[in-house]
Design a protein around this motif. Structure first.
Motif, PDB file in Angstrom:
ATOM      1  N   ILE A   1       0.812  -1.214   0.000  1.00 43.96           N
ATOM      2  CA  ILE A   1       0.000   0.000   0.000  1.00 43.96           C
ATOM      3  C   ILE A   1       0.847   1.266   0.000  1.00 43.96           C
ATOM      4  N   LEU A   2       2.142   1.121   0.268  1.00 42.37           N
ATOM      5  CA  LEU A   2       3.043   2.270   0.195  1.00 42.37           C
ATOM      6  C   LEU A   2       4.459   1.771  -0.031  1.00 42.37           C
ATOM      7  N   LYS A   3       5.145   2.389  -0.984  1.00 40.51           N
ATOM      8  CA  LYS A   3       6.546   2.055  -1.243  1.00 40.51           C
ATOM      9  C   LYS A   3       7.313   3.357  -1.367  1.00 40.51           C
ATOM     10  N   LEU A   4       8.242   3.542  -0.446  1.00 37.51           N
ATOM     11  CA  LEU A   4       9.152   4.675  -0.473  1.00 37.51           C
ATOM     12  C   LEU A   4      10.568   4.125  -0.534  1.00 37.51           C
ATOM     13  N   ARG A   5      11.537   5.006  -0.555  1.00 40.93           N
ATOM     14  CA  ARG A   5      12.926   4.562  -0.696  1.00 40.93           C
ATOM     15  C   ARG A   5      13.349   3.597   0.411  1.00 40.93           C
ATOM     16  N   ASP A   6      13.064   3.937   1.663  1.00 41.99           N
ATOM     17  CA  ASP A   6      13.526   3.130   2.798  1.00 41.99           C
ATOM     18  C   ASP A   6      12.384   2.530   3.605  1.00 41.99           C
ATOM     19  N   LEU A   7      11.187   2.517   3.042  1.00 44.37           N
ATOM     20  CA  LEU A   7      10.025   2.060   3.795  1.00 44.37           C
ATOM     21  C   LEU A   7       8.986   1.469   2.850  1.00 44.37           C
TER      22      LEU A   7
ATOM     23  N   ILE B   1       1.005  -4.610  19.008  1.00 45.57           N
ATOM     24  CA  ILE B   1      -0.446  -4.541  19.118  1.00 45.57           C
ATOM     25  C   ILE B   1      -0.825  -3.071  19.210  1.00 45.57           C
ATOM     26  N   GLN B   2      -1.718  -2.651  18.331  1.00 39.60           N
ATOM     27  CA  GLN B   2      -2.250  -1.294  18.347  1.00 39.60           C
ATOM     28  C   GLN B   2      -3.773  -1.448  18.327  1.00 39.60           C
ATOM     29  N   GLU B   3      -4.385  -1.329  19.487  1.00 39.33           N
ATOM     30  CA  GLU B   3      -5.798  -1.666  19.650  1.00 39.33           C
ATOM     31  C   GLU B   3      -6.730  -0.899  18.726  1.00 39.33           C
ATOM     32  N   ASP B   4      -6.425   0.350  18.423  1.00 39.50           N
ATOM     33  CA  ASP B   4      -7.306   1.154  17.565  1.00 39.50           C
ATOM     34  C   ASP B   4      -6.905   1.106  16.089  1.00 39.50           C
ATOM     35  N   LEU B   5      -6.121   0.129  15.722  1.00 38.09           N
ATOM     36  CA  LEU B   5      -5.555   0.055  14.378  1.00 38.09           C
ATOM     37  C   LEU B   5      -6.611   0.115  13.278  1.00 38.09           C
ATOM     38  N   TYR B   6      -7.700  -0.589  13.454  1.00 34.01           N
ATOM     39  CA  TYR B   6      -8.702  -0.669  12.395  1.00 34.01           C
ATOM     40  C   TYR B   6      -9.897   0.261  12.615  1.00 34.01           C
ATOM     41  N   ASP B   7      -9.853   1.095  13.651  1.00 30.49           N
ATOM     42  CA  ASP B   7     -10.971   1.994  13.940  1.00 30.49           C
ATOM     43  C   ASP B   7     -11.175   3.040  12.856  1.00 30.49           C
ATOM     44  N   ASN B   8     -10.116   3.724  12.476  1.00 31.39           N
ATOM     45  CA  ASN B   8     -10.196   4.777  11.457  1.00 31.39           C
ATOM     46  C   ASN B   8      -9.172   4.509  10.372  1.00 31.39           C
ATOM     47  N   ASN B   9      -9.272   3.376   9.760  1.00 33.28           N
ATOM     48  CA  ASN B   9      -8.294   2.930   8.772  1.00 33.28           C
ATOM     49  C   ASN B   9      -8.485   3.685   7.451  1.00 33.28           C
ATOM     50  N   ASN B  10      -7.677   4.718   7.264  1.00 32.31           N
ATOM     51  CA  ASN B  10      -7.766   5.500   6.039  1.00 32.31           C
ATOM     52  C   ASN B  10      -6.628   5.221   5.077  1.00 32.31           C
ATOM     53  N   ASP B  11      -5.599   4.551   5.520  1.00 35.41           N
ATOM     54  CA  ASP B  11      -4.415   4.300   4.702  1.00 35.41           C
ATOM     55  C   ASP B  11      -3.888   5.591   4.075  1.00 35.41           C
ATOM     56  N   ASP B  12      -3.785   6.642   4.886  1.00 36.37           N
ATOM     57  CA  ASP B  12      -3.212   7.898   4.414  1.00 36.37           C
ATOM     58  C   ASP B  12      -1.939   8.189   5.212  1.00 36.37           C
ATOM     59  N   ILE B  13      -1.262   9.258   4.856  1.00 37.00           N
ATOM     60  CA  ILE B  13       0.032   9.571   5.473  1.00 37.00           C
ATOM     61  C   ILE B  13      -0.095   9.761   6.983  1.00 37.00           C
ATOM     62  N   GLU B  14      -1.137  10.427   7.421  1.00 30.99           N
ATOM     63  CA  GLU B  14      -1.335  10.636   8.858  1.00 30.99           C
ATOM     64  C   GLU B  14      -1.499   9.295   9.585  1.00 30.99           C
ATOM     65  N   PHE B  15      -2.263   8.389   8.994  1.00 30.10           N
ATOM     66  CA  PHE B  15      -2.472   7.058   9.560  1.00 30.10           C
ATOM     67  C   PHE B  15      -1.153   6.288   9.638  1.00 30.10           C
ATOM     68  N   PHE B  16      -0.382   6.309   8.547  1.00 31.35           N
ATOM     69  CA  PHE B  16       0.896   5.597   8.528  1.00 31.35           C
ATOM     70  C   PHE B  16       1.867   6.176   9.550  1.00 31.35           C
ATOM     71  N   ASN B  17       1.924   7.494   9.672  1.00 32.02           N
ATOM     72  CA  ASN B  17       2.816   8.117  10.652  1.00 32.02           C
ATOM     73  C   ASN B  17       2.430   7.738  12.075  1.00 32.02           C
ATOM     74  N   LYS B  18       1.131   7.589  12.337  1.00 33.16           N
ATOM     75  CA  LYS B  18       0.697   7.159  13.671  1.00 33.16           C
ATOM     76  C   LYS B  18       1.194   5.745  13.958  1.00 33.16           C
ATOM     77  N   ILE B  19       1.078   4.861  12.979  1.00 37.54           N
ATOM     78  CA  ILE B  19       1.586   3.500  13.153  1.00 37.54           C
ATOM     79  C   ILE B  19       3.090   3.529  13.411  1.00 37.54           C
ATOM     80  N   LEU B  20       3.826   4.299  12.596  1.00 34.13           N
ATOM     81  CA  LEU B  20       5.282   4.377  12.758  1.00 34.13           C
ATOM     82  C   LEU B  20       5.651   4.897  14.144  1.00 34.13           C
TER      83      LEU B  20
END
Length: 144
Positions: free
Chosen positions: A7-13, A102-121
């Protein structure tokens, strides 16, 4: 059956949806840290059993993170660890670590956007921050 959707491919991620029978099983993040093992990494199994000299030779660590909203079943964990360990070409200078989170709210607001990915990171302790970019910077396969 397990399959991947990048869902995302960057140089180092790279970020993947890991699918099992068509349903999301977890997120997988592969991060090229471009750094050696940290002191915290050295405490992990099997590194804690390695000679200090061998660990110090490794100059680049690939960090693989498996993230779900609950602990993975033991069989799924083993299968994913085995699967993703094949992604990295181990050399005497490069190695990898795999951690599960484990991130309990992982699928609550799953938008697959940059803000979402940064929260996971941030939740997995990564220093990587994805910056905003516009569509012309996406890399597309082309046969021009």
């Amino acid at each position: 059956m397990i399959s991947l959707a990048r869902i995302l491919k960057l140089r180092d991620l790279e970020i993947f949806h890991v699918l099992k029978n068509g349903n999301i099983l977890a997120y997988a993040i592969i991060e090229d840290t471009r750094k050696p093992f940290t002191e915290e990494n050295r405490k992990l199994d099997p590194l804690c059993y390695m000679d200090e000299e061998d660990i110090n030779e490794i100059l680049n660590v690939i960090r693989i993170s498996l993230i779900n909203d609950e602990a993975l079943a033991k069989e799924d964990s083993i299968n994913l660890r085995s699967y993703f360990s094949d992604f990295v070409n181990n050399t005497n200078l490069t190695n990898f670590i795999i951690n599960e989170y484990i991130q309990e709210d992982l699928y609550d607001n799953n938008n697959d956007d940059i803000e979402f990915f940064n929260k996971i990171l941030q939740n997995i302790g990564s220093n990587y921050i994805i910056k905003e970019f516009d569509e012309k910077n996406w890399i597309y396969l082309s046969q021009d």
